[in-house]
Scaffold this active site. Structure first.
Site, PDB file in Angstrom:
ATOM      1  N   GLY A  12      11.062  14.227   8.497  1.00 36.65           N
ATOM      2  CA  GLY A  12      11.339  13.369   9.647  1.00 36.65           C
ATOM      3  C   GLY A  12      10.858  14.014  10.925  1.00 36.65           C
ATOM      4  O   GLY A  12      10.056  14.942  10.904  1.00 36.65           O
ATOM      5  N   CYS A  13      11.355  13.539  12.023  1.00 34.50           N
ATOM      6  CA  CYS A  13      10.952  14.021  13.339  1.00 34.50           C
ATOM      7  C   CYS A  13      11.053  15.543  13.413  1.00 34.50           C
ATOM      8  O   CYS A  13      12.083  16.126  13.075  1.00 34.50           O
ATOM      9  CB  CYS A  13      11.839  13.388  14.401  1.00 34.50           C
ATOM     10  N   PHE A  14       9.991  16.179  13.837  1.00 35.50           N
ATOM     11  CA  PHE A  14       9.974  17.644  13.818  1.00 35.50           C
ATOM     12  C   PHE A  14      10.901  18.285  14.833  1.00 35.50           C
ATOM     13  O   PHE A  14      11.287  19.433  14.695  1.00 35.50           O
ATOM     14  CB  PHE A  14       8.569  18.218  13.902  1.00 35.50           C
ATOM     15  N   TRP A  15      11.301  17.560  15.873  1.00 36.58           N
ATOM     16  CA  TRP A  15      12.176  18.147  16.891  1.00 36.58           C
ATOM     17  C   TRP A  15      13.515  18.595  16.302  1.00 36.58           C
ATOM     18  O   TRP A  15      13.971  19.704  16.547  1.00 36.58           O
ATOM     19  CB  TRP A  15      12.458  17.156  18.012  1.00 36.58           C
ATOM     20  N   HIS A 155      18.825  14.648  12.683  1.00 33.32           N
ATOM     21  CA  HIS A 155      19.097  15.750  11.761  1.00 33.32           C
ATOM     22  C   HIS A 155      20.431  16.419  12.093  1.00 33.32           C
ATOM     23  O   HIS A 155      20.728  16.672  13.256  1.00 33.32           O
ATOM     24  CB  HIS A 155      17.970  16.784  11.837  1.00 33.32           C
TER      25      HIS A 155
END
Length: 163
Positions: A12-15, A155
Site C-alpha cells: 500500500g501507500c509507502f508513507w 497502516h
C-alpha cells in the site's frame, strides 16, 4: 559490526509502511520508492505498474528477514488485491520483492503461517516478485509522516506476532 542487508516490500501507500518500519529494532534506514514496474525513472505521477515500495536496510544480528515479514503482515491487509484503505490500483499491491532463493523460501513459509493463523478473513494475495531496480521516490515523499504527522495512512499494527 555485521554487514547490513536490504529488504524490499510493498503493502500500500509507502508513507505509512515507512513510518512504522523506521522505528523497528534492527532497521537502520528506510527509503520509499518505486519497484516492480515497466518505466525507467518513475515519478509519483508516472510510475506505470510500479508498486509504492520501501527499501529497508537492516542489521541481521538484530532482526531477520522473517521478522520483517512477520511485521509486514501485521501492518497491512494482505488479502486485498491492489488495495489498501482508500488507495486502489497496482501501485498499492501487496508484494515481497525476492532477491534470492533463501528469501523466497522464508516468504513462502511466512505466508503459510499467516494463512494458517486465520486472523485475516481470507488468504494472503501477496505476490512474490523478483527484485528489480528500486527507484528512489522524490524528496517530498521521504519521511513524509515525520514532516506531516497528521498525514494520511492506512497502516497500523493489527495483531501480535504470527511467529
Amino acid at each position: 559490526m555485521s554487514a547490513l542487508k536490504k529488504a524490499y516490500i510493498a503493502g500500500g501507500c509507502f508513507w505509512g509502511m515507512e513510518d512504522l518500519f523506521r522505528v523497528r529494532p534492527g532497521i537502520k534506514d528506510t527509503e520509499v520508492g518505486y519497484i516492480g514496474g515497466e518505466n525507467e525513472n518513475p515519478t509519483y505521477h508516472n510510475h506505470t505498474s510500479h508498486a509504492e515500495g520501501i527499501e529497508l536496510t537492516y542489521d541481521p544480528t538484530e532482526t531477520s528477514f522473517k521478522e520483517i515479514l512477520d511485521y509486514f503482515f501485521r501492518i497491512h491487509n494482505p488479502t486485498t488485491v491492489d488495495q489498501q484503505g482508500n488507495d486502489r490500483g497496482a501501485s498499492y499491491r501487496s508484494t515481497i520483492f525476492i532477491q534470492n532463493e533463501e528469501e523466497k523460501a522464508i516468504a513462502e513459509e511466512v505466508i503459510a503461517i499467516v494463512n494458517a493463523s486465520g486472523r485475516w478473513e481470507g488468504d494472503a494475495v501477496t505476490t512474490l516478485e523478483p527484485y528489480t531496480t528500486f527507484w528512489l521516490a522524490e524528496p517530498e515523499h521521504q519521511d513524509f509522516l515525520l514532516k506531516r504527522p497528521n498525514g494520511y495512512t492506512c497502516h497500523f499494527e493489527r495483531f501480535a506476532t504470527f511467529l
